[in-house]
Every structure is written in C-alpha cells, then in structure tokens.
Design a protein around this motif. Structure first.
Motif, PDB file in Angstrom:
ATOM      1  N   CYS A   1       0.831  -1.213   0.000  1.00 37.75           N
ATOM      2  CA  CYS A   1       0.000   0.000   0.000  1.00 37.75           C
ATOM      3  C   CYS A   1       0.863   1.259   0.000  1.00 37.75           C
ATOM      4  CB  CYS A   1      -0.950   0.007   1.192  1.00 37.75           C
ATOM      5  SG  CYS A   1      -2.304  -1.172   1.064  1.00 37.75           S
ATOM      6  N   ILE A   2       1.951   1.241   0.757  1.00 42.02           N
ATOM      7  CA  ILE A   2       2.830   2.416   0.779  1.00 42.02           C
ATOM      8  C   ILE A   2       3.489   2.603  -0.582  1.00 42.02           C
ATOM      9  CG2 ILE A   2       4.985   3.329   1.744  1.00 42.02           C
ATOM     10  CD1 ILE A   2       4.052   2.181   4.479  1.00 42.02           C
ATOM     11  N   GLU A   3       4.009   1.525  -1.147  1.00 39.73           N
ATOM     12  CA  GLU A   3       4.687   1.619  -2.442  1.00 39.73           C
ATOM     13  C   GLU A   3       3.732   2.018  -3.567  1.00 39.73           C
ATOM     14  OE1 GLU A   3       6.439  -2.250  -2.922  1.00 39.73           O
ATOM     15  OE2 GLU A   3       7.812  -1.929  -1.236  1.00 39.73           O
ATOM     16  N   GLN A   4       2.478   1.600  -3.461  1.00 36.92           N
ATOM     17  CA  GLN A   4       1.523   1.853  -4.536  1.00 36.92           C
ATOM     18  C   GLN A   4       0.436   2.856  -4.147  1.00 36.92           C
ATOM     19  OE1 GLN A   4       0.024  -1.799  -6.145  1.00 36.92           O
ATOM     20  NE2 GLN A   4       2.056  -2.665  -6.360  1.00 36.92           N
ATOM     21  N   ALA A   5       0.695   3.683  -3.163  1.00 34.57           N
ATOM     22  CA  ALA A   5      -0.318   4.627  -2.682  1.00 34.57           C
ATOM     23  C   ALA A   5      -0.882   5.477  -3.814  1.00 34.57           C
ATOM     24  CB  ALA A   5       0.254   5.507  -1.574  1.00 34.57           C
ATOM     25  N   ALA A   6      -0.029   5.991  -4.677  1.00 40.04           N
ATOM     26  CA  ALA A   6      -0.505   6.856  -5.773  1.00 40.04           C
ATOM     27  C   ALA A   6      -1.389   6.079  -6.743  1.00 40.04           C
ATOM     28  CB  ALA A   6       0.686   7.477  -6.509  1.00 40.04           C
ATOM     29  N   GLN A   7      -0.998   4.855  -7.080  1.00 38.85           N
ATOM     30  CA  GLN A   7      -1.799   4.039  -7.997  1.00 38.85           C
ATOM     31  C   GLN A   7      -3.131   3.649  -7.356  1.00 38.85           C
ATOM     32  OE1 GLN A   7       1.470   3.653  -7.249  1.00 38.85           O
ATOM     33  NE2 GLN A   7       2.514   2.437  -8.798  1.00 38.85           N
ATOM     34  N   LEU A   8      -3.094   3.323  -6.078  1.00 34.97           N
ATOM     35  CA  LEU A   8      -4.337   2.959  -5.390  1.00 34.97           C
ATOM     36  C   LEU A   8      -5.268   4.164  -5.322  1.00 34.97           C
ATOM     37  CD1 LEU A   8      -2.830   0.786  -2.511  1.00 34.97           C
ATOM     38  CD2 LEU A   8      -4.070  -0.051  -4.521  1.00 34.97           C
ATOM     39  N   ASP A   9      -4.714   5.337  -5.016  1.00 36.94           N
ATOM     40  CA  ASP A   9      -5.530   6.552  -4.998  1.00 36.94           C
ATOM     41  C   ASP A   9      -6.151   6.821  -6.364  1.00 36.94           C
ATOM     42  OD1 ASP A   9      -5.153   7.087  -2.319  1.00 36.94           O
ATOM     43  OD2 ASP A   9      -3.572   8.577  -2.647  1.00 36.94           O
TER      44      ASP A   9
END
Length: 168
Positions: free
Chosen positions: A76-84
């Motif tokens: 989640c931290i590594e992909q925060a921007a993609q998840l957002d």
C-alpha cells in the motif's frame, strides 16, 4: 455509590456490551496491524521500515499472518498513488478530504482486490468494512463498502459477474 463520570466514555457500559470475539484470524490481525502502520505513515511520514519495526514489537503481532501484513503495509505504501488513482473515480470527495482511517482502509481493500487473488472479492470488501466499523467513524463503513463495491468489477470482472449471476 459510583460516579459514572469517573469512568472513561469508552468503558461506560462495557459490562453490558457483548464480549468481543477473541479468536481473530491471523489475516484479520494482519489487516489491523497494516491499518495501524498506514495510519501512522499518513500522519507522520517516516521510513516504512521504522513503522514496521515498531509494529512487529507489539505483544500480539506474532498472531498475525506476517506475509499478508508485509504485502499490505509495504504494498500500500509503495503503490499509494496508484491505489488513490483507482479509488478516485468512485470517491465523492478528494483523497485529501478522506479521514486517515478511511483512506488506509480503502488502500487495504483496493490492494487486496488488485493483488491478493487468493482472497475472494467479497471477503476483501467485507474485511475492509469490518476494519472501518472497528476503527473508523460512525458511517465510514458504508462509504468504504460503496467505494470498494464499485471498484471491484473493474479489478475482478469475472469473479464479480459470477457472484452476481448466482444472486439472481
């Protein structure tokens, strides 16, 4: 004579409340620890490894599914921007306006829907809703449910279609 005001609000009525389920699954515990880490990371952005190390020192940490916890926290931290970006089209407000708990819960739900294909999509959504009920605001779980329910068909179209066709 006891003074009710001396009892903290979170403890008032505790005697009449039903006992909590003490047999949490290791996956649920993993989600709870990941939620704590993601909450902290949002409020006090420091090295994820330091947050991770602090959480691993918790007395009950040994009871969680460490692999799932690692995947959720670090993923989640590594992909925060993609998840957002994936969540944004289903939000009724900006990402910045989300409470840190709702935001972290949505990350966990979206990450599980995207990457944890061993977790059925309905379970991923339900677990996110349960996290929101336990840790979020009064109706935050309804918001989380709605967003993830709209996100799921785009991430798991065959699974969602099969489930929905069985419901008819």
């Amino acid at each position: 004579m006891s003074d009710v005001t001396s009892t903290p609000p979170e403890r008032q009525g505790a005697a009449s409340a039903p006992p909590r389920d003490r047999a949490k699954s290791s996956r649920r515990r993993a989600r709870e620890y990941a939620l704590q880490g993601l909450y902290e990371w949002q409020l006090n952005p420091r090295e994820p490894g330091a947050i991770d190390a602090d959480l691993r020192d918790a007395p009950e940490f040994s009871k969680c599914d460490r692999g799932h916890y690692d995947a959720l926290l670090h993923g989640c931290i590594e992909q925060a921007a993609q998840l957002d970006a994936a969540l944004l089209k289903y939000l009724d407000r900006s990402v910045q306006e989300l409470s840190p708990i709702e935001h972290a819960v949505l990350w966990i739900g979206a990450y599980e829907l995207s990457h944890c294909l061993d977790v059925p999509y309905k379970v991923a959504i339900n677990e996110a809703v349960e996290l929101a009920k336990s840790f979020g605001g009064t109706d935050g779980h309804k918001f989380v449910n709605g967003v993830l329910d709209h996100l799921a068909p785009g991430l798991r179209p065959d699974e969602v279609k099969a489930y929905r066709s069985k419901q008819r």
